[in-house]
Design a protein around this motif. Structure first.
Motif, PDB file in Angstrom:
ATOM      1  N   ALA A  62       0.833  -1.204   0.000  1.00  0.00           N
ATOM      2  CA  ALA A  62       0.000   0.000   0.000  1.00  0.00           C
ATOM      3  C   ALA A  62       0.867   1.253   0.000  1.00  0.00           C
ATOM      4  O   ALA A  62       0.573   2.219  -0.721  1.00  0.00           O
ATOM      5  N   GLN A  63       1.938   1.257   0.788  1.00  0.00           N
ATOM      6  CA  GLN A  63       2.838   2.410   0.827  1.00  0.00           C
ATOM      7  C   GLN A  63       3.533   2.597  -0.518  1.00  0.00           C
ATOM      8  O   GLN A  63       3.693   3.727  -0.993  1.00  0.00           O
ATOM      9  N   SER A  64       3.940   1.506  -1.132  1.00  0.00           N
ATOM     10  CA  SER A  64       4.581   1.563  -2.441  1.00  0.00           C
ATOM     11  C   SER A  64       3.603   2.101  -3.492  1.00  0.00           C
ATOM     12  O   SER A  64       3.974   2.938  -4.322  1.00  0.00           O
ATOM     13  N   LEU A  65       2.379   1.621  -3.442  1.00  0.00           N
ATOM     14  CA  LEU A  65       1.353   2.093  -4.372  1.00  0.00           C
ATOM     15  C   LEU A  65       1.109   3.584  -4.180  1.00  0.00           C
ATOM     16  O   LEU A  65       1.024   4.343  -5.149  1.00  0.00           O
ATOM     17  N   TYR A  66       1.042   4.019  -2.926  1.00  0.00           N
ATOM     18  CA  TYR A  66       0.836   5.446  -2.632  1.00  0.00           C
ATOM     19  C   TYR A  66       1.983   6.280  -3.190  1.00  0.00           C
ATOM     20  O   TYR A  66       1.764   7.320  -3.813  1.00  0.00           O
ATOM     21  N   ALA A  67       3.210   5.807  -2.999  1.00  0.00           N
ATOM     22  CA  ALA A  67       4.375   6.535  -3.511  1.00  0.00           C
ATOM     23  C   ALA A  67       4.342   6.609  -5.036  1.00  0.00           C
ATOM     24  O   ALA A  67       4.618   7.665  -5.627  1.00  0.00           O
ATOM     25  N   ASN A  68       3.997   5.496  -5.687  1.00  0.00           N
ATOM     26  CA  ASN A  68       3.922   5.486  -7.151  1.00  0.00           C
ATOM     27  C   ASN A  68       2.837   6.421  -7.660  1.00  0.00           C
ATOM     28  O   ASN A  68       3.054   7.152  -8.630  1.00  0.00           O
TER      29      ASN A  68
END
Length: 106
Positions: A62-68
């Motif tokens: 989820a954090q990676s998706l948010y950053a992307n």
């Protein structure tokens, strides 16, 4: 006077659920889903470390998706700003080209 909306909604949901159980396929699907949920809860109650790892993995995703998404939005906004200046650039280029052809024909 007390609101009757919430109790009416709950009563309607219960009535709808009861009526939907008259269908055999719905009953079978509900039983299968309930069994899967029960088995999943039982498994993770016995394997809490694995549940914690799963939660951590999902949080990282989820954090990676948010950053992307944040990076993509920033990139899009940069391109929007570039696109806003493009019409004036094209207009000046057309004007210069037109002037150049006018001078060469004269």
């Amino acid at each position: 006077m007390k609101s009757k909306l919430v109790p009416a909604i709950i009563l309607g949901a219960l009535a709808g659920a009861a009526l939907s159980m008259l269908d055999k396929q719905t009953r079978q699907h509900t039983m299968e889903t309930s069994k899967k949920v029960k088995d999943t809860f039982a498994y993770y109650s016995q394997n809490r470390d694995e549940l914690q790892e799963l939660i951590e993995t999902k949080m990282e995703q989820a954090q990676s998706l948010y950053a992307n998404v944040t990076n993509n939005i920033g990139s899009i906004m940069e391109h929007v700003d570039d696109a806003k200046t493009l019409p004036s650039t094209v207009k000046s280029l057309v004007t210069e080209t037109k002037d150049a052809f006018s001078k060469s024909n004269s």
